[in-house]
Scaffold this motif. Structure first.
Motif, short mmCIF file in Angstrom:
data_model
loop_
_atom_site.label_atom_id
_atom_site.label_comp_id
_atom_site.label_asym_id
_atom_site.label_seq_id
_atom_site.Cartn_x
_atom_site.Cartn_y
_atom_site.Cartn_z
N VAL B 112 0.76 -1.11 0.08
CA VAL B 112 0.00 0.04 0.10
C VAL B 112 0.82 1.24 -0.06
CG1 VAL B 112 -1.92 1.25 1.27
CG2 VAL B 112 -1.98 -1.20 1.15
N ILE B 113 1.87 1.42 0.61
CA ILE B 113 2.95 2.47 0.90
C ILE B 113 3.24 2.89 -0.81
CG2 ILE B 113 5.00 3.25 1.67
CD1 ILE B 113 4.43 1.56 4.32
N CYS B 114 3.82 1.34 -1.21
CA CYS B 114 4.56 1.67 -2.76
C CYS B 114 3.35 2.14 -3.36
CB CYS B 114 4.66 0.35 -3.21
SG CYS B 114 6.36 0.07 -2.76
N TYR B 115 2.00 1.76 -3.33
CA TYR B 115 0.92 2.29 -4.20
C TYR B 115 0.99 3.76 -4.20
CZ TYR B 115 -3.91 3.05 -5.57
OH TYR B 115 -5.19 3.83 -6.29
N TYR B 116 1.16 4.31 -2.89
CA TYR B 116 0.94 5.96 -2.73
C TYR B 116 2.17 6.57 -3.08
CZ TYR B 116 -3.64 5.56 -0.62
OH TYR B 116 -4.84 5.47 -0.21
N LEU B 117 3.45 5.84 -2.79
CA LEU B 117 4.67 6.73 -3.32
C LEU B 117 4.82 6.48 -4.76
CD1 LEU B 117 7.20 5.32 -0.56
CD2 LEU B 117 6.40 7.58 -0.99
N VAL B 118 4.60 5.31 -5.31
CA VAL B 118 5.44 5.04 -6.76
C VAL B 118 4.30 5.27 -7.80
CG1 VAL B 118 6.11 3.15 -8.22
CG2 VAL B 118 6.86 3.55 -5.72
N ARG B 119 2.86 5.06 -7.53
CA ARG B 119 2.15 5.03 -8.65
C ARG B 119 1.76 6.41 -9.15
NH1 ARG B 119 -2.65 1.47 -9.94
NH2 ARG B 119 -4.08 2.70 -11.08
N PRO B 120 1.92 7.39 -8.63
CA PRO B 120 2.04 8.88 -9.29
C PRO B 120 3.03 8.68 -10.56
CG PRO B 120 1.69 9.34 -7.14
CD PRO B 120 2.03 7.71 -7.16
N PHE B 121 4.10 8.27 -10.29
CA PHE B 121 5.13 8.23 -11.42
C PHE B 121 4.95 7.40 -12.56
CE2 PHE B 121 7.21 9.75 -7.41
CZ PHE B 121 7.85 10.85 -7.83
N LEU B 122 4.09 6.40 -12.33
CA LEU B 122 3.98 5.42 -13.27
C LEU B 122 3.50 6.02 -14.41
CD1 LEU B 122 2.77 2.18 -11.57
CD2 LEU B 122 4.95 2.72 -12.58
N LYS B 123 2.50 7.24 -14.46
CA LYS B 123 1.61 7.85 -15.35
C LYS B 123 2.57 8.34 -16.52
CE LYS B 123 -2.70 8.29 -13.43
NZ LYS B 123 -2.96 8.39 -12.16
N GLU B 124 3.96 8.78 -15.82
CA GLU B 124 4.63 9.58 -16.93
C GLU B 124 5.60 8.43 -17.57
OE1 GLU B 124 6.00 13.40 -15.15
OE2 GLU B 124 4.54 12.79 -13.73
N LYS B 125 5.55 8.34 -18.76
CA LYS B 125 6.45 7.28 -19.52
C LYS B 125 7.86 7.52 -19.02
CE LYS B 125 6.06 5.21 -23.75
NZ LYS B 125 6.96 4.95 -24.71
N LYS B 126 8.51 8.68 -18.88
CA LYS B 126 9.87 8.91 -18.71
C LYS B 126 10.34 8.12 -17.35
CE LYS B 126 10.40 13.17 -18.19
NZ LYS B 126 10.68 14.48 -18.03
N TYR B 127 9.53 8.02 -16.22
CA TYR B 127 9.88 7.43 -14.97
C TYR B 127 9.26 6.15 -14.86
CZ TYR B 127 10.51 12.50 -14.24
OH TYR B 127 10.90 13.67 -13.82
N ARG B 128 8.42 5.79 -15.75
CA ARG B 128 7.89 4.24 -15.59
C ARG B 128 8.57 3.11 -15.02
NH1 ARG B 128 3.91 3.69 -20.03
NH2 ARG B 128 3.03 5.34 -19.54
N ALA B 129 9.78 2.98 -16.08
CA ALA B 129 10.70 1.84 -15.92
C ALA B 129 11.17 1.85 -14.41
CB ALA B 129 11.54 1.79 -16.96
N VAL B 130 11.76 3.14 -14.16
CA VAL B 130 12.44 3.29 -12.76
C VAL B 130 11.36 3.04 -11.63
CG1 VAL B 130 13.85 4.95 -11.39
CG2 VAL B 130 13.98 4.93 -13.86
N ALA B 131 10.32 3.78 -11.97
CA ALA B 131 9.30 3.72 -10.74
C ALA B 131 8.81 2.21 -10.54
CB ALA B 131 7.97 4.37 -11.01
N GLY B 132 8.76 1.55 -11.58
CA GLY B 132 8.28 0.05 -11.42
C GLY B 132 9.25 -0.70 -10.67
N PHE B 133 10.82 -0.46 -11.03
CA PHE B 133 11.75 -1.23 -10.30
C PHE B 133 11.69 -0.69 -8.76
CE2 PHE B 133 16.12 -1.83 -8.80
CZ PHE B 133 16.47 -2.78 -9.36
N ALA B 134 11.54 0.58 -8.62
CA ALA B 134 11.44 1.03 -7.30
C ALA B 134 10.52 0.30 -6.52
CB ALA B 134 11.32 2.32 -7.42
N ALA B 135 9.29 0.35 -7.07
CA ALA B 135 8.21 -0.50 -6.39
C ALA B 135 8.48 -1.84 -5.91
CB ALA B 135 6.81 -0.38 -7.21
N GLY B 136 9.02 -2.61 -6.97
CA GLY B 136 9.25 -3.96 -6.63
C GLY B 136 10.63 -4.23 -5.52
N ALA B 137 11.43 -3.43 -5.72
CA ALA B 137 12.59 -3.35 -4.63
C ALA B 137 12.37 -2.96 -3.40
CB ALA B 137 13.82 -2.57 -5.26
#
Lengths: 220, 205
Positions: B112-137
């Motif tokens: 849930v914390i990752c949902y709030y921290l990371v999800r906003p960044f997923l909308k932007e294509k630029k950050y998507r990959a990094v944000a995805g990696f960050a969420a997983g790790a």
């Protein structure tokens, strides 16, 4: 781009595989048996790897009183003398292995599991003639198989107690792998049917939730 | 990541249970009809993921995938993880019924914390990959910290346990980072409505 990421990740993984780290399994298996004057055992992770440097606590199953503590060696094995109190009170023992990271395993021991081996150390054999007779019967029953070896009558230097100890020792050695197999068979890993069953349960639960939510939706 | 039975003290077990109950209630309340099946599918993904052992070095580690669940499900991670853990406890004897609350919280709260921290960044294509990696790790890292905390509150020292758990999970963090990254970028391309809701237009992504 994708290819580059793939190559990087493959390189990373292969590099990682050389790192010495203690990985986690789901559960740990403890296995112990009476071995002469001591209790010997082994701790393994469910993946089959030996658990090193794991704290072993032996307690009375009824009162949870700690009787002894020890640690596993590099091969995941441990050994400790049978607590005198346990022998005296014929306690059911609980051997607990605690890895310290939330993994914990138990092994139950009834007095029979360790008393046999403890007994013959504590008491001196008083019923020697009876068991010598037994030995005679044995060799008479199978003369072809054991012609040269058992001649207790001409070897008075070997006492009944010593023979018992030797047999005990050999039996222990021979039976250890069998005990291992039994211990492993008691803890089977997840089977395909378990996995498929679990997935089925989850999808089914989803269906039930969807059904109820759907009823509400159509009602409103 | 599964804490066994008999390790934790009663107050920790109880508070874990209460927190999980609250999280599950919120998750079920927020869950809309259209997303039920994706929750069920991700719950089964989580259920199976921890059976996948990745042999690394002398031992093997298993996947958790709570970051992926968090990013895709938000609060619904709680009911999803609770169900999956319950079935794992029943079928495979991982963890246990008594520790179910604590284990669920330890893995679902980071989601849930990752949902709030990371999800906003997923909308932007630029950050998507990094944000995805960050969420997983990150979610694995936080799950390790939560787990160490619950153990520390029961008895053993926090830092030694935390170090042990986190170090052991570094490979899992990296693997899950990549898995979450690939899944998220893939979903954004082929099925963006899972990530951004129904109204999003696949062409603009």
């Amino acid at each position: 781009m994708l290819k580059r990421i793939l190559i990087t990740s493959v390189l990373l993984f292969s590099g990682l595989s050389f790192l010495p780290f203690s990985a986690h399994a789901h559960k740990i298996l403890v296995f112990a048996y009476g071995d002469g004057p001591s209790i010997t055992g082994e701790v393994t992770f469910s993946s089959g790897r030996k658990a090193r440097e794991v704290e072993i606590t032996v307690m009375d199953e009824a009162t949870k009183k700690v009787l002894a503590t020890t640690k596993t060696n590099d091969k995941g094995e441990f050994k400790f003398p049978i607590p005198k109190e346990a022998v005296r009170k014929k306690m059911n023992l609980l051997v607990v292995a605690n890895v310290g990271d939330g993994h914990r395993g138990e092994w139950h021991m009834t007095p029979q599991d360790y008393m046999d081996s403890a007994d013959h150390v504590a008491t001196t054999g008083s019923d020697a003639p009876a068991s010598t007779e037994l030995l005679h019967e044995d060799s008479a029953a199978s003369p072809a198989a054991s012609a040269p070896a058992p001649q207790p009558s001409v070897a008075p230097a070997v006492t009944e107690k010593q023979i018992e100890q030797i047999v005990e020792r050999v039996m222990d050695r021979k039976l250890t792998p069998v005990k291992h197999l039994l211990a492993q068979a008691c803890e089977p890993g997840p089977s395909v049917s378990d996995i498929l069953g679990g997935i089925g349960y989850i999808i089914g639960l989803g269906g039930i939730v969807a059904y109820f939510k759907g009823q509400k939706k159509s009602a409103s | 990541m599964h804490i066994s039975e008999g390790v934790l003290s009663a107050p920790v077990l109880l508070s874990g249970g209460v927190l999980t109950f609250a999280g599950t209630a919120i998750g079920l309340k927020k869950l809309d009809y259209d997303r039920i099946m994706s929750v069920a599918i991700l719950a089964s993904t989580f259920f199976v993921a921890s059976l996948i052992h990745v042999p690394l070095g002398p031992g093997s580690v298993h996947l958790i995938l709570n970051g992926l669940l968090g990013v895709l499900l938000g609060w619904a991670s709680f009911p999803a993880i609770l169900t999956a853990l319950l079935l794992q406890a029943v079928f495979f004897q991982f963890g246990g019924i008594v520790v179910l609350g604590v284990n669920t919280f330890n893995m679902a709260a980071p989601a849930v914390i990752c949902y709030y921290l990371v999800r906003p960044f997923l909308k932007e294509k630029k950050y998507r990959a990094v944000a995805g990696f960050a969420a997983g790790a990150l979610s694995v890292f936080m799950a390790g910290i939560f787990m160490a905390l619950s153990l520390a509150l029961s008895d053993s020292g926090f830092f030694s346990t935390a170090k042990m758990v986190v170090v052991a999970h570094v490979p899992v963090m990296i693997i899950e980072g990549f898995i979450t990254m690939f899944t998220v970028t893939f979903l954004a391309r082929v099925k963006p409505e899972i990530l951004f809701g129904k109204d999003s237009d696949p062409v603009s992504q």
